[in-house]
Design a protein around this motif. Structure first.
Motif, PDB file in Angstrom:
ATOM      1  N   CYS A  67      22.692  38.581  -1.079  1.00  0.00           N
ATOM      2  CA  CYS A  67      22.251  37.278  -0.557  1.00  0.00           C
ATOM      3  C   CYS A  67      22.215  37.257   0.975  1.00  0.00           C
ATOM      4  O   CYS A  67      21.729  36.286   1.563  1.00  0.00           O
ATOM      5  N   CYS A  68      22.697  38.301   1.615  1.00  0.00           N
ATOM      6  CA  CYS A  68      22.711  38.337   3.081  1.00  0.00           C
ATOM      7  C   CYS A  68      21.417  38.945   3.628  1.00  0.00           C
ATOM      8  O   CYS A  68      21.388  39.525   4.706  1.00  0.00           O
ATOM      9  N   HIS A  69      20.344  38.815   2.851  1.00  0.00           N
ATOM     10  CA  HIS A  69      19.029  39.331   3.265  1.00  0.00           C
ATOM     11  C   HIS A  69      17.988  38.224   3.218  1.00  0.00           C
ATOM     12  O   HIS A  69      16.856  38.448   2.827  1.00  0.00           O
ATOM     13  N   ARG A 122      18.044  42.433   6.619  1.00  0.00           N
ATOM     14  CA  ARG A 122      19.463  42.104   6.488  1.00  0.00           C
ATOM     15  C   ARG A 122      19.921  41.230   7.651  1.00  0.00           C
ATOM     16  O   ARG A 122      19.381  41.312   8.769  1.00  0.00           O
ATOM     17  N   CYS A 123      20.917  40.427   7.377  1.00  0.00           N
ATOM     18  CA  CYS A 123      21.524  39.621   8.436  1.00  0.00           C
ATOM     19  C   CYS A 123      22.169  40.563   9.460  1.00  0.00           C
ATOM     20  O   CYS A 123      22.867  41.513   9.076  1.00  0.00           O
ATOM     21  N   PRO A 124      21.975  40.335  10.734  1.00  0.00           N
ATOM     22  CA  PRO A 124      22.563  41.234  11.743  1.00  0.00           C
ATOM     23  C   PRO A 124      24.087  41.194  11.762  1.00  0.00           C
ATOM     24  O   PRO A 124      24.715  42.072  12.360  1.00  0.00           O
ATOM     25  N   LEU A 125      24.662  40.198  11.089  1.00  0.00           N
ATOM     26  CA  LEU A 125      26.127  40.097  11.067  1.00  0.00           C
ATOM     27  C   LEU A 125      26.733  40.838   9.875  1.00  0.00           C
ATOM     28  O   LEU A 125      27.954  40.903   9.740  1.00  0.00           O
ATOM     29  N   LEU A 126      25.858  41.371   9.034  1.00  0.00           N
ATOM     30  CA  LEU A 126      26.330  42.125   7.874  1.00  0.00           C
ATOM     31  C   LEU A 126      26.707  43.534   8.320  1.00  0.00           C
ATOM     32  O   LEU A 126      25.883  44.261   8.884  1.00  0.00           O
ATOM     33  N   GLU A 127      27.949  43.909   8.065  1.00  0.00           N
ATOM     34  CA  GLU A 127      28.424  45.231   8.477  1.00  0.00           C
ATOM     35  C   GLU A 127      28.015  46.298   7.450  1.00  0.00           C
ATOM     36  O   GLU A 127      27.637  45.971   6.322  1.00  0.00           O
ATOM     37  N   LEU A 131      30.462  43.902   4.275  1.00  0.00           N
ATOM     38  CA  LEU A 131      31.258  42.719   4.582  1.00  0.00           C
ATOM     39  C   LEU A 131      30.596  41.905   5.689  1.00  0.00           C
ATOM     40  O   LEU A 131      29.933  42.462   6.573  1.00  0.00           O
ATOM     41  N   CYS A 132      30.820  40.603   5.647  1.00  0.00           N
ATOM     42  CA  CYS A 132      30.322  39.729   6.712  1.00  0.00           C
ATOM     43  C   CYS A 132      31.182  39.946   7.958  1.00  0.00           C
ATOM     44  O   CYS A 132      32.407  39.849   7.897  1.00  0.00           O
ATOM     45  N   GLY A 133      30.538  40.230   9.070  1.00  0.00           N
ATOM     46  CA  GLY A 133      31.279  40.498  10.302  1.00  0.00           C
ATOM     47  C   GLY A 133      31.874  39.263  10.941  1.00  0.00           C
ATOM     48  O   GLY A 133      32.658  39.371  11.890  1.00  0.00           O
ATOM     49  N   ARG A 138      31.429  32.075   9.261  1.00  0.00           N
ATOM     50  CA  ARG A 138      30.074  32.115   8.680  1.00  0.00           C
ATOM     51  C   ARG A 138      29.511  30.697   8.536  1.00  0.00           C
ATOM     52  O   ARG A 138      30.260  29.740   8.284  1.00  0.00           O
ATOM     53  N   PRO A 139      28.189  30.579   8.682  1.00  0.00           N
ATOM     54  CA  PRO A 139      27.558  29.258   8.608  1.00  0.00           C
ATOM     55  C   PRO A 139      27.720  28.607   7.232  1.00  0.00           C
ATOM     56  O   PRO A 139      28.068  29.260   6.247  1.00  0.00           O
ATOM     57  N   LEU A 140      27.404  27.337   7.180  1.00  0.00           N
ATOM     58  CA  LEU A 140      27.620  26.584   5.945  1.00  0.00           C
ATOM     59  C   LEU A 140      26.748  27.065   4.787  1.00  0.00           C
ATOM     60  O   LEU A 140      27.235  27.119   3.645  1.00  0.00           O
ATOM     61  N   PRO A 141      25.469  27.446   5.003  1.00  0.00           N
ATOM     62  CA  PRO A 141      24.686  27.932   3.859  1.00  0.00           C
ATOM     63  C   PRO A 141      25.287  29.187   3.225  1.00  0.00           C
ATOM     64  O   PRO A 141      25.134  29.404   2.013  1.00  0.00           O
ATOM     65  N   CYS A 142      25.970  30.010   4.022  1.00  0.00           N
ATOM     66  CA  CYS A 142      26.599  31.216   3.469  1.00  0.00           C
ATOM     67  C   CYS A 142      27.739  30.832   2.523  1.00  0.00           C
ATOM     68  O   CYS A 142      28.063  31.586   1.599  1.00  0.00           O
ATOM     69  N   ARG A 143      28.344  29.681   2.766  1.00  0.00           N
ATOM     70  CA  ARG A 143      29.425  29.210   1.899  1.00  0.00           C
ATOM     71  C   ARG A 143      28.861  28.610   0.613  1.00  0.00           C
ATOM     72  O   ARG A 143      29.571  28.475  -0.378  1.00  0.00           O
TER      73      ARG A 143
HETATM   74  S1  SF4 Z   1      26.603  35.321   8.343  1.00  0.00           S
HETATM   75 FE1  SF4 Z   1      27.769  36.680   7.015  1.00  0.00          FE
HETATM   76  S2  SF4 Z   1      27.695  35.720   4.957  1.00  0.00           S
HETATM   77 FE2  SF4 Z   1      26.052  34.788   6.211  1.00  0.00          FE
HETATM   78  S3  SF4 Z   1      24.201  36.013   5.761  1.00  0.00           S
HETATM   79 FE3  SF4 Z   1      25.177  36.909   7.593  1.00  0.00          FE
HETATM   80  S4  SF4 Z   1      26.512  38.563   6.807  1.00  0.00           S
HETATM   81 FE4  SF4 Z   1      25.983  37.222   5.069  1.00  0.00          FE
END
Ligand code: SF4
Length: 206
Positions: A67-69, A122-127, A131-133, A138-143
């Motif tokens: 889902c992080c894409h 991919r989300c640039p914050l995805l390691e 794992l989410c970096g 993390r923003p509210l939609p990620c929750r």
């Molecule tokens: S912020 Fe974290 S949880 Fe949200 S899409 Fe990016 S990597 Fe995934």
């Protein structure tokens, strides 16, 4: 939701963020307050609506990141919280995020949500470990994201037209909480326009 409404999640998030602004706090703190209020609301909903059996069916786990894409639509307040988390990282980690964000911005320029997902950006914050970096920030939609079938998430990522079984209450509560945060931003005369998380991170001075 019986006895509880999504509008309650929106109101409580808005009130928490508004209180933070009234105390002279900034947007990152207001976002933290909205998240804390929504966590409490979600816990109440969990008990009142007996969500535990459904939550136990969730397939989401650390390292699963299909889902992080997708495009994550956030406010400037959520970006401030993310930026704080990035700023706390060592220089090499910040540089890696900046490089990934530039790559996402290049590949994703002008794409809508469907096209972005199809391009598997991919989300640039995805390691690299999945794992989410910035997990805590993390923003509210990620929750809101959840799934009872990680295989369906993977097949969707691979381009198969498949519907992923989700817990609607989790999606609804966090979506309404984000709307509440937006209301507090408007009231506080702060920027409330939605922005693309990846593109916004690419524009940060990292
Ligand atoms: S912020 Fe974290 S949880 Fe949200 S899409 Fe990016 S990597 Fe995934």
């Amino acid at each position: 939701m019986a006895g509880l409404g999504y509008s309650d999640a929106r109101r409580q998030a808005a009130a928490a963020a508004a209180q933070a602004f009234a105390q002279g706090k900034g947007m990152a703190e207001a976002t933290r307050a909205a998240i804390a209020a929504t966590d409490m609301f979600f816990d109440k909903a969990r008990r009142v609506l007996n969500l535990d059996p459904l939550l136990k069916q969730q397939a989401c786990a650390a390292g699963c990141s299909w889902c992080c894409h997708q495009i994550v639509a956030i406010s400037a307040a959520e970006l401030d919280l993310v930026a704080e988390a990035i700023a706390a990282k060592p220089p090499e980690a910040r540089a890696a995020i900046a490089a990934r964000a530039r790559d996402a911005a290049t590949k994703g320029a002008g794409l809508d949500q469907r096209q972005w997902w199809a391009a598997r950006i991919r989300c640039p914050l995805l390691e690299d470990d999945g794992l989410c970096g910035v997990h805590e920030a993390r923003p509210l939609p990620c929750r809101a994201h959840n799934s009872a079938d990680a295989g369906a998430c993977r097949r969707s990522f691979e381009g198969e037209p498949v519907r992923t079984p989700v817990l609607a209450a989790q999606q609804g509560i966090w979506a309404h909480a984000q709307a509440g945060l937006g209301e507090a931003l408007v009231q506080a005369k702060r920027p409330a326009e939605a922005m693309n998380l990846a593109l916004a991170v690419a524009a940060l001075p990292l």
